[in-house]
Design a protein around this motif. Structure first.
Motif, short mmCIF file in Angstrom:
data_model
loop_
_atom_site.label_atom_id
_atom_site.label_comp_id
_atom_site.label_asym_id
_atom_site.label_seq_id
_atom_site.Cartn_x
_atom_site.Cartn_y
_atom_site.Cartn_z
N TYR A 29 0.85 -1.19 0.00
CA TYR A 29 0.00 0.00 0.00
C TYR A 29 0.89 1.24 0.00
N GLU A 30 0.32 2.36 -0.42
CA GLU A 30 1.05 3.63 -0.43
C GLU A 30 0.98 4.25 0.96
N GLY A 31 2.16 4.55 1.54
CA GLY A 31 2.18 5.36 2.74
C GLY A 31 2.33 6.81 2.35
N GLU A 32 2.75 7.66 3.28
CA GLU A 32 2.87 9.09 2.95
C GLU A 32 4.00 9.33 1.97
N ASN B 96 8.33 -1.93 15.89
CA ASN B 96 7.84 -0.61 15.51
C ASN B 96 7.56 -0.52 14.01
N TRP B 97 8.37 -1.23 13.22
CA TRP B 97 8.14 -1.21 11.77
C TRP B 97 6.88 -1.99 11.40
N VAL B 98 6.60 -3.07 12.13
CA VAL B 98 5.36 -3.80 11.88
C VAL B 98 4.16 -2.90 12.17
N ASP B 99 4.21 -2.19 13.31
CA ASP B 99 3.12 -1.28 13.67
C ASP B 99 2.95 -0.17 12.62
N PHE B 100 4.09 0.36 12.18
CA PHE B 100 4.07 1.43 11.18
C PHE B 100 3.46 0.94 9.86
N ASN B 101 3.88 -0.25 9.41
CA ASN B 101 3.34 -0.79 8.15
C ASN B 101 1.85 -1.05 8.28
N SER C 89 -1.00 0.92 6.02
CA SER C 89 -1.70 0.10 5.05
C SER C 89 -3.21 0.10 5.32
N GLU C 90 -3.62 0.49 6.52
CA GLU C 90 -5.05 0.53 6.85
C GLU C 90 -5.60 1.95 6.82
N MET C 91 -4.74 2.92 6.43
CA MET C 91 -5.14 4.31 6.57
C MET C 91 -6.07 4.79 5.47
#
Ligand code: SF4
Length: 76
Positions: free
Chosen positions: A26-29, A64-69, A73-75
């Motif tokens: 997914y696209e993040g910022e 922390n990277w798992v939480d960030f991803n 991806s759900e945003m």
């Protein structure tokens, strides 16, 4: 799961997206992310990343990277 880390920031390559069999990128910022629940751990994307940004969550200190991803991806 595999996760995308900071080497991906402002990266313009999408080789990883093209090879993923379950389309869980997914696209993040300003970088791509992997949805941790959709990733089937196949590992195909990791060698495709020219920035070496994709890491398995079995490496140390990846929580922390798992939480960030997951967050990005759900945003959308
Ligand atoms: Fe997609 Fe496989 Fe990479 Fe997971 S490990 S993001 S399923 S290509």
């Amino acid at each position: 799961t595999y996760v995308v880390t900071d080497n991906c920031i402002n990266c313009k390559y999408t080789d990883c997206v093209e090879v993923c069999p379950v389309d869980c990128f997914y696209e993040g910022e300003n970088m791509l992310v992997i949805h941790p629940d959709e990733c089937i751990d196949c590992g195909v994307c990791e060698p495709e990343c020219p920035a070496d940004a994709i890491r398995p969550d079995t490496e140390p200190d990846m929580e922390n990277w798992v939480d960030f991803n997951r967050k990005y991806s759900e945003m959308w």
